[in-house]
Design a protein around this motif. Structure first.
Motif, mmCIF file in Angstrom:
data_model
loop_
_atom_site.group_PDB
_atom_site.id
_atom_site.type_symbol
_atom_site.label_atom_id
_atom_site.label_comp_id
_atom_site.label_asym_id
_atom_site.label_seq_id
_atom_site.Cartn_x
_atom_site.Cartn_y
_atom_site.Cartn_z
ATOM 1 N N ARG A 186 0.853 -1.198 0.000
ATOM 2 C CA ARG A 186 0.000 0.000 0.000
ATOM 3 C C ARG A 186 0.882 1.239 0.000
ATOM 4 O O ARG A 186 0.643 2.209 -0.741
ATOM 5 C CB ARG A 186 -0.908 -0.007 1.241
ATOM 6 N N LEU A 187 1.932 1.208 0.843
ATOM 7 C CA LEU A 187 2.884 2.330 0.883
ATOM 8 C C LEU A 187 3.569 2.496 -0.474
ATOM 9 O O LEU A 187 3.688 3.622 -0.989
ATOM 10 C CB LEU A 187 3.910 2.079 1.986
ATOM 11 N N ILE A 188 4.034 1.396 -1.054
ATOM 12 C CA ILE A 188 4.721 1.460 -2.352
ATOM 13 C C ILE A 188 3.803 2.039 -3.417
ATOM 14 O O ILE A 188 4.197 2.948 -4.182
ATOM 15 C CB ILE A 188 5.206 0.053 -2.771
ATOM 16 N N PHE A 189 2.584 1.540 -3.491
ATOM 17 C CA PHE A 189 1.679 1.964 -4.556
ATOM 18 C C PHE A 189 1.207 3.406 -4.377
ATOM 19 O O PHE A 189 1.087 4.145 -5.355
ATOM 20 C CB PHE A 189 0.481 1.016 -4.638
ATOM 21 N N LEU A 190 0.953 3.816 -3.133
ATOM 22 C CA LEU A 190 0.542 5.204 -2.905
ATOM 23 C C LEU A 190 1.680 6.180 -3.183
ATOM 24 O O LEU A 190 1.449 7.313 -3.614
ATOM 25 C CB LEU A 190 0.066 5.379 -1.460
ATOM 26 N N THR A 191 2.917 5.749 -2.949
ATOM 27 C CA THR A 191 4.059 6.654 -3.096
ATOM 28 C C THR A 191 4.580 6.704 -4.528
ATOM 29 O O THR A 191 4.835 7.789 -5.063
ATOM 30 C CB THR A 191 5.198 6.213 -2.156
ATOM 31 N N PHE A 192 4.710 5.551 -5.164
ATOM 32 C CA PHE A 192 5.419 5.488 -6.439
ATOM 33 C C PHE A 192 4.529 5.215 -7.648
ATOM 34 O O PHE A 192 4.988 5.328 -8.789
ATOM 35 C CB PHE A 192 6.498 4.408 -6.368
ATOM 36 N N TYR A 193 3.278 4.835 -7.426
ATOM 37 C CA TYR A 193 2.385 4.512 -8.538
ATOM 38 C C TYR A 193 1.182 5.445 -8.527
ATOM 39 O O TYR A 193 1.034 6.294 -7.643
ATOM 40 C CB TYR A 193 1.927 3.049 -8.443
ATOM 41 N N GLY A 194 0.310 5.243 -9.499
ATOM 42 C CA GLY A 194 -0.919 6.011 -9.561
ATOM 43 C C GLY A 194 -0.708 7.432 -10.057
ATOM 44 O O GLY A 194 0.335 7.786 -10.613
ATOM 45 N N SER A 195 -1.719 8.251 -9.852
ATOM 46 C CA SER A 195 -1.693 9.630 -10.342
ATOM 47 C C SER A 195 -0.749 10.485 -9.508
ATOM 48 O O SER A 195 -0.492 10.204 -8.330
ATOM 49 C CB SER A 195 -3.101 10.228 -10.302
ATOM 50 N N ASP A 196 -0.263 11.535 -10.131
ATOM 51 C CA ASP A 196 0.655 12.472 -9.471
ATOM 52 C C ASP A 196 -0.152 13.398 -8.564
ATOM 53 O O ASP A 196 -0.987 14.181 -9.033
ATOM 54 C CB ASP A 196 1.390 13.277 -10.550
ATOM 55 N N ARG A 197 0.092 13.307 -7.238
ATOM 56 C CA ARG A 197 -0.632 14.151 -6.281
ATOM 57 C C ARG A 197 0.307 15.110 -5.544
ATOM 58 O O ARG A 197 -0.032 15.641 -4.486
ATOM 59 C CB ARG A 197 -1.354 13.261 -5.254
ATOM 60 N N VAL A 198 1.509 15.300 -6.098
ATOM 61 C CA VAL A 198 2.522 16.126 -5.453
ATOM 62 C C VAL A 198 2.125 17.595 -5.530
ATOM 63 O O VAL A 198 1.645 18.070 -6.569
ATOM 64 C CB VAL A 198 3.896 15.914 -6.126
ATOM 65 N N GLU A 199 2.313 18.297 -4.409
ATOM 66 C CA GLU A 199 2.023 19.735 -4.372
ATOM 67 C C GLU A 199 2.931 20.468 -5.368
ATOM 68 O O GLU A 199 4.094 20.099 -5.550
ATOM 69 C CB GLU A 199 2.256 20.283 -2.965
ATOM 70 N N PRO A 200 2.404 21.530 -6.011
ATOM 71 C CA PRO A 200 3.199 22.250 -7.030
ATOM 72 C C PRO A 200 4.551 22.742 -6.511
ATOM 73 O O PRO A 200 5.562 22.631 -7.204
ATOM 74 C CB PRO A 200 2.292 23.423 -7.419
ATOM 75 N N GLU A 201 4.592 23.274 -5.293
ATOM 76 C CA GLU A 201 5.845 23.790 -4.756
ATOM 77 C C GLU A 201 6.863 22.674 -4.558
ATOM 78 O O GLU A 201 8.048 22.813 -4.890
ATOM 79 C CB GLU A 201 5.583 24.503 -3.429
ATOM 80 N N ALA A 202 6.401 21.520 -4.014
ATOM 81 C CA ALA A 202 7.292 20.380 -3.825
ATOM 82 C C ALA A 202 7.726 19.802 -5.171
ATOM 83 O O ALA A 202 8.872 19.379 -5.334
ATOM 84 C CB ALA A 202 6.602 19.307 -2.987
ATOM 85 N N LYS A 203 6.823 19.803 -6.139
ATOM 86 C CA LYS A 203 7.146 19.269 -7.460
ATOM 87 C C LYS A 203 8.214 20.107 -8.145
ATOM 88 O O LYS A 203 9.044 19.587 -8.897
ATOM 89 C CB LYS A 203 5.875 19.223 -8.308
ATOM 90 N N HIS A 204 8.194 21.399 -7.876
ATOM 91 C CA HIS A 204 9.177 22.300 -8.480
ATOM 92 C C HIS A 204 10.601 21.945 -8.029
ATOM 93 O O HIS A 204 11.561 22.114 -8.795
ATOM 94 C CB HIS A 204 8.844 23.753 -8.096
#
Length: 665
Positions: free
Chosen positions: A438-456
């Motif tokens: 669950r941790l692996i899939f939520l962190t590394f898979y699926g849709s990108d849910r990263v905040e814009p500032e962190a993504k930058h």
């Protein structure tokens, strides 16, 4: 050489703690800190080589007599001379532990160079880390419980310092205090157990305790009481039911601290202590059963909370509690080598998982919520690769280290006839696979849910962080082959190496039964992985949402970690506070009232005494003086000092006397 193993981290602590904070550059600080642990690691390897070459399975080095011998009367009336030496003991168990502590600790120290590079308290951090390593090595090498207790309390102190390292943050400061106080509860049990050992056997020496048990010098009931008190201490240090609540909050410390506490040092202290005192626990029997049951229940209980955590480090924290439970299951069913084997492999993959989680957090500029991650495997491919190795290892996938150690524990539980414990362990294995993926899939898979500032600012971690991860990934992959079972072509080398320290006899199961048990545990692990894939990749978390909506009460119960913290805070902590307030009121109104009343009464009595003294005693004295003064005033007039006045008085006196005589006669 083994007596020098703790020395190097102590020197590193003193140099960085006293001089580094003011005078050393960051490069000098981490060179000293990493070098100190590196030298300890080399000394550990050299000591192991010496042990393998030696004909003696145990070497004891006495530095000096700490507490000289004194004659005491033990329970039962027997007299004995009790003394404590500052002594170190080195055998196969100590060799494994020192290699784990210094080897994994070295990699964590190297990783910290990159992770903590921008922290203002750089020297203080590394001084604490070296001190933590020193305390754990003292605990491991102590030849008696008195020396062990120095290290035992040392790691407790260092956990407080490191968990609350960012002490300006209230949550970190509170977590440090919680860890320290919770451990004091367990330590009280340890002290009571040690005190009973002194009263019954007159010794705290581990070899002496083993000899006394083998000679029948201790009653089984007393042995059970002592073992259970010592195990209470182990539940505090190793975060088992009921003293586990401090460990999830320990995530407030820097990630390298989490890796050091959860993988290589503090949480393994209780496991090591039970393994070291295997003779006492085995003789009791009841105590071993308690160890196995508590471990099995903790393994499943903690795993259930890993299902619903959203903080990536808290998932790993509950995973640690669960995995330590497996180690206690191994010890509790008499497979001491299996418990220590899992301790070693867990140090590899759990430190890898924590440091890899730190790499993710570092890449996301401090973000720890998995709901704000997703799709990171392309952005941080190296971190993803090593994280996957760690997850597969802890899930018990065949071929990796976690499979061999966890399977050995489950086989031992089944072979011992503890089928309920085996079933709980098997259930925990499936749950572990589910929440880790669950941790692996939520962190590394699926849709990108990263905040814009962190993504930058999203970036892969530097080499100084990735290299230790790669080494730990390698150890997580191949580290289990040192304990390859006979049924798979191995020679049980790890168990045979530890046999001289644990006194354990190899459990025997039919080869077909053992292979069947391996297949069952593998199927359960794969089912857990597929369940996580189905829920969080194939259906993007909708099954979990439907479950939470359908079973609201159960979901709320698990999310709030069964309200144990609330119970402790409300009943135990709240009860202590209420008792404290009651005592304060009693002190204010009764004790202080009595004191203040006595003072008031004293003042009143003294006032009356002063009045009597002033008006009666002084009045009488002053009155007599006044009378004398009045009468003397007239007499003073006669004392003029002139002769003619005195002559006149004499003449007048004679005239008066003659007149009286003439009148009378």
């Amino acid at each position: 050489m083994f007596a020098l193993i703790p020395l190097f981290p102590l020197v590193g602590t003193l140099l960085n703690g006293i001089l580094g904070i003011r005078y050393f550059s960051k490069k000098t600080v981490h060179t000293i800190a990493v070098g100190a642990v590196g030298l300890s690691f080399l000394a550990s390897i050299w000591s192991l080589v010496g042990l393998l070459r030696s004909a003696e399975p145990v070497v004891v080095k006495t530095l000096y007599s700490w507490i000289p011998g004194s004659l005491v009367r033990l329970l039962g009336g027997r007299a004995a001379t009790v003394s404590f030496d500052l002594a170190f003991r080195y055998d196969s168990l100590a060799a494994v532990m020192t290699l784990v502590v210094t080897g994994v600790g070295l990699l964590i120290h190297i990783y910290s160079v990159g992770y903590m590079s921008h922290d203002r308290s750089y020297a203080r951090f590394f001084a604490y880390m070296n001190l933590f390593t020193f305390a754990m090595l003292i605990l491991v090498l102590g030849a008696n419980l008195a020396v062990m207790f120095i290290g035992w309390e040392g790691v407790g102190l260092c956990s407080y310092l490191l968990i609350g390292f960012w002490f300006t943050k209230d949550s970190a400061a509170n977590a440090g205090k919680k860890a320290f106080i919770t451990n004091r509860v367990g330590d009280f049990g340890f002290l009571l157990g040690a005190a009973l050992l002194i009263a019954v056997l007159g010794t705290l020496d581990t070899a002496g305790i083993t000899a006394a048990v083998e000679e029948g010098s201790i009653d089984k009931g007393l042995a059970t009481a002592i073992a259970l008190l010592l195990f209470l201490g182990a539940t505090g240090k190793s975060a088992q039911i009921p003293l586990y609540t401090w460990l999830p909050d320990a995530m407030e410390g820097p990630t390298p601290v989490s890796a050091l506490i959860h993988a290589a040092t503090m949480v393994t202290a209780g496991v090591y202590m039970v393994a070291r005192l295997h003779a006492l626990f085995s003789f009791s029997g009841t105590a071993l059963t308690v160890v196995a049951v508590v471990g099995a229940l903790t393994a499943v209980y903690a795993a259930s909370m890993g299902f619903v955590q959203n903080d990536i480090k808290r998932v790993l924290a509950y995973s640690t509690i669960s995995q330590i439970g497996y180690m206690f299951v191994g010890l509790g069913v008499g497979a001491f080598s299996a418990g220590v084997f899992h301790l070693m492999t867990h140090a590899f993959f759990k430190s890898l998982l924590f440091l890899a989680a730190g790499s993710v957090i570092h890449a996301l500029s401090g973000e720890q919520d998995m709901r704000k991650m997703g799709g990171l495997r392309k952005a941080v491919p190296k971190t993803y690769a090593v994280f996957m190795v760690g997850a597969l290892a802890i899930a018990g996938v065949p071929g990796l280290s976690g499979f061999f150690s966890k399977d050995e524990i489950l086989v031992a539980a089944f072979a011992s006839g503890s089928y309920a414990v085996w079933a709980l362990g098997l259930l925990g294995a499936g749950m572990t696979a589910f929440y880790m993926f669950r941790l692996i899939f939520l962190t590394f898979y699926g849709s990108d849910r990263v905040e814009p500032e962190a993504k930058h600012h999203l970036h892969e971690s530097p080499g100084v962080m990735i290299v230790p991860l790669a080494i730990l990934a390698g150890l997580s992959a191949v580290g289990g082959y040192i304990g390859l079972p006979r049924v798979l072509g191995g020679g049980q080398w790890f168990a045979r190496f530890l046999a001289s320290s644990t006194g354990e006899h190899e459990a025997h199961l039919a080869a077909g039964t053992e292979i069947l048990l391996m297949l069952v545990s593998t199927a359960v692990a794969l089912a857990g992985i597929y369940g996580a894939y189905h829920a969080y990749v194939k259906n993007e978390g909708r099954p979990a949402e439907r479950f939470a909506a359908r079973f609201k009460a159960l979901y709320r119960l698990v999310v709030h970690t069964y309200f144990v913290d609330e119970f402790y805070n409300g009943v135990i902590v709240g009860g202590v506070l209420k008792l404290g307030r009651l005592c304060a009121r009693f002190d204010e109104r009764v004790v202080d009232g009595a004191v203040n009343g006595a003072a008031w009464l004293t003042r009143k009595v003294s006032s009356l005494s002063i009045g009597f003294d002033t008006h009666v005693v002084d009045g009488a004295v002053n009155g007599i003086g006044t009378v004398h003064r009045v009468f003397s005033a007239g007499l003073r007039r006669l004392q003029t000092g002139y002769v003619y006045n005195y002559a006149l008085a004499i003449v007048l006196g004679i005239v008066i006397v003659i007149s009286l005589v003439v009148t009378v006669f």
